[in-house]
Design a protein around this motif. Structure first.
Motif, PDB file in Angstrom:
ATOM      1  N   ASP A  84      -3.657  -0.656  -8.488  1.00  0.00           N
ATOM      2  CA  ASP A  84      -4.637   0.298  -7.981  1.00  0.00           C
ATOM      3  C   ASP A  84      -4.269   1.753  -8.265  1.00  0.00           C
ATOM      4  O   ASP A  84      -4.860   2.668  -7.686  1.00  0.00           O
ATOM      5  CB  ASP A  84      -4.810   0.098  -6.466  1.00  0.00           C
ATOM      6  N   LEU A  85      -3.292   1.983  -9.152  1.00  0.00           N
ATOM      7  CA  LEU A  85      -2.925   3.343  -9.556  1.00  0.00           C
ATOM      8  C   LEU A  85      -3.640   3.653 -10.869  1.00  0.00           C
ATOM      9  O   LEU A  85      -3.204   3.218 -11.937  1.00  0.00           O
ATOM     10  CB  LEU A  85      -1.406   3.449  -9.739  1.00  0.00           C
ATOM     11  N   PRO A  86      -4.732   4.420 -10.819  1.00  0.00           N
ATOM     12  CA  PRO A  86      -5.584   4.579 -12.008  1.00  0.00           C
ATOM     13  C   PRO A  86      -4.934   5.333 -13.162  1.00  0.00           C
ATOM     14  O   PRO A  86      -5.339   5.166 -14.304  1.00  0.00           O
ATOM     15  CB  PRO A  86      -6.795   5.357 -11.463  1.00  0.00           C
ATOM     16  N   ASN A  87      -3.915   6.154 -12.868  1.00  0.00           N
ATOM     17  CA  ASN A  87      -3.303   6.974 -13.914  1.00  0.00           C
ATOM     18  C   ASN A  87      -1.921   6.491 -14.338  1.00  0.00           C
ATOM     19  O   ASN A  87      -1.252   7.157 -15.122  1.00  0.00           O
ATOM     20  CB  ASN A  87      -3.209   8.429 -13.437  1.00  0.00           C
ATOM     21  N   ASP A 108       0.823  -1.210   0.000  1.00  0.00           N
ATOM     22  CA  ASP A 108       0.000   0.000   0.000  1.00  0.00           C
ATOM     23  C   ASP A 108       0.856   1.259   0.000  1.00  0.00           C
ATOM     24  O   ASP A 108       0.388   2.340   0.361  1.00  0.00           O
ATOM     25  CB  ASP A 108      -0.941   0.009   1.202  1.00  0.00           C
ATOM     26  N   ALA A 163      -0.685   4.067  -2.102  1.00  0.00           N
ATOM     27  CA  ALA A 163      -2.151   4.106  -2.030  1.00  0.00           C
ATOM     28  C   ALA A 163      -2.702   5.519  -2.177  1.00  0.00           C
ATOM     29  O   ALA A 163      -3.792   5.715  -2.734  1.00  0.00           O
ATOM     30  CB  ALA A 163      -2.624   3.494  -0.713  1.00  0.00           C
ATOM     31  N   ASN A 164      -1.983   6.531  -1.701  1.00  0.00           N
ATOM     32  CA  ASN A 164      -2.452   7.917  -1.777  1.00  0.00           C
ATOM     33  C   ASN A 164      -1.972   8.649  -3.022  1.00  0.00           C
ATOM     34  O   ASN A 164      -2.398   9.781  -3.271  1.00  0.00           O
ATOM     35  CB  ASN A 164      -2.010   8.698  -0.535  1.00  0.00           C
ATOM     36  N   ASN A 165      -1.086   8.025  -3.781  1.00  0.00           N
ATOM     37  CA  ASN A 165      -0.506   8.694  -4.955  1.00  0.00           C
ATOM     38  C   ASN A 165      -1.303   8.377  -6.214  1.00  0.00           C
ATOM     39  O   ASN A 165      -0.782   7.850  -7.195  1.00  0.00           O
ATOM     40  CB  ASN A 165       0.955   8.263  -5.127  1.00  0.00           C
ATOM     41  N   THR A 166      -2.575   8.733  -6.192  1.00  0.00           N
ATOM     42  CA  THR A 166      -3.480   8.337  -7.276  1.00  0.00           C
ATOM     43  C   THR A 166      -3.212   9.069  -8.589  1.00  0.00           C
ATOM     44  O   THR A 166      -3.719   8.651  -9.628  1.00  0.00           O
ATOM     45  CB  THR A 166      -4.940   8.560  -6.857  1.00  0.00           C
ATOM     46  N   TRP A 167      -2.433  10.149  -8.555  1.00  0.00           N
ATOM     47  CA  TRP A 167      -2.101  10.883  -9.785  1.00  0.00           C
ATOM     48  C   TRP A 167      -0.806  10.374 -10.420  1.00  0.00           C
ATOM     49  O   TRP A 167      -0.398  10.864 -11.471  1.00  0.00           O
ATOM     50  CB  TRP A 167      -1.968  12.375  -9.510  1.00  0.00           C
TER      51      TRP A 167
END
Length: 287
Positions: A173-176, A145, A148-152
């Motif tokens: 789980d990293l959408p970008n 994880d 987990a907070n680095n979604t960009w």
């Protein structure tokens, strides 16, 4: 004009102007400064530079001997968006180091001595787009994880490290995510790593230097390209039975045999009892 509507004295205007100018031209020793940029490349710095202008957006510390990034001093640079710390001596614990630079978009920590990445290492960098932690030979663990907070995050490079495995959820789980560097690591291509290899073949992520993303262990798969080894791993992992598998199958077989035997025995007893009961009924009717 002053707050009272009267003109500022010329001497005060001059002093204010000098103060602003001095702030603009202040620069750490042995570094060069331009508008919103501080460059300390190759200055053999032993410590994080002092007197960095607070409005700095880009800080370059490439090729020095810095072994520690002070979280407090970094937090003063609240507008920092670009930090390049390549080729330093950073290592051990970086947890909570970047807690005060939440606007950071680009971070390069390659060619250092990082040992691990935990959830607390980059969790405060909510705007991070590019993260380079390649060429850290002592980096052996990344928590699943950790990002987990680095979604960009779009660009992640962990090439040439000491990693042997990577949990699929860490990157899945990293959408970008668009770019993932994995080359020249000591990947252990066992059954637990099969999910990650399958994700590689199915994702839309670009893997640069793909020819050097190969298995290191086991010996039978060494130097094989990771995506290409998927079929062989599928065969090995889905058909091969280990000792514990045979024990489990034996236990299941014994349970089935025992249950069948007991069921047959009970059925036989019931049949005998029924036969006896029927015979007694017929005898009573005859008498």
């Amino acid at each position: 004009m002053s707050p009272l509507g009267t003109p500022w004295p010329l001497s005060l205007v001059f002093l204010l102007g000098m103060g602003t100018a001095s702030e603009r031209i202040s620069c750490p020793s042995r570094c060069s400064c331009q508008y919103l940029e501080v460059n300390c490349t190759g200055q053999q710095l032993q410590e994080f530079p002092e007197a960095i202008p607070l409005d700095t957006r880009q800080l370059i510390l490439v090729a020095n001997n810095v072994s520690y990034l002070p979280a407090v001093e970094l937090s003063f640079l609240a507008d920092l968006v670009y930090l390049d710390c390549r080729k330093n001596l950073l290592g051990d614990d970086l947890d909570f180091t970047f807690i005060g630079v939440a606007k950071l978009v680009y971070l390069d920590l390659s060619f250092n001595s990082l040992t691990q990445v935990t959830y607390s290492t980059f969790s405060h960098l909510l705007s991070l787009v590019v993260l380079k932690i390649s060429d850290n030979p002592n980096l052996v663990a990344i928590e699943k994880d950790a990002f987990a907070n680095n979604t960009w995050l779009q660009h992640l490079d962990v090439s040439r490290t000491g990693l042997t495995c990577l949990d699929t959820s860490t990157v899945q789980d990293l959408p970008n995510l668009r770019f993932l560097g994995l080359s020249d690591n000591l990947w252990h291509c066992n059954c637990s790593f099969l999910d990650f290899i399958t994700w590689m073949t199915e994702s839309n992520v670009h893997f640069p230097d793909a020819d050097n993303i190969t298995c290191y262990t086991p010996e039978s798969l060494r130097a094989l390209k990771m995506p290409a080894v998927e079929a062989q791993l599928h065969f090995n992992c889905l058909t091969q039975l280990y000792k514990q598998d045979y024990i489990f199958l034996c236990l299941i077989g014994f349970c089935i045999f025992f249950a069948g035997t007991v069921t047959a025995w009970l059925a036989g007893i019931c049949a005998v009892l029924y036969k006896v009961h029927t015979s007694k009924g017929e005898e009573e009717e005859d008498t």
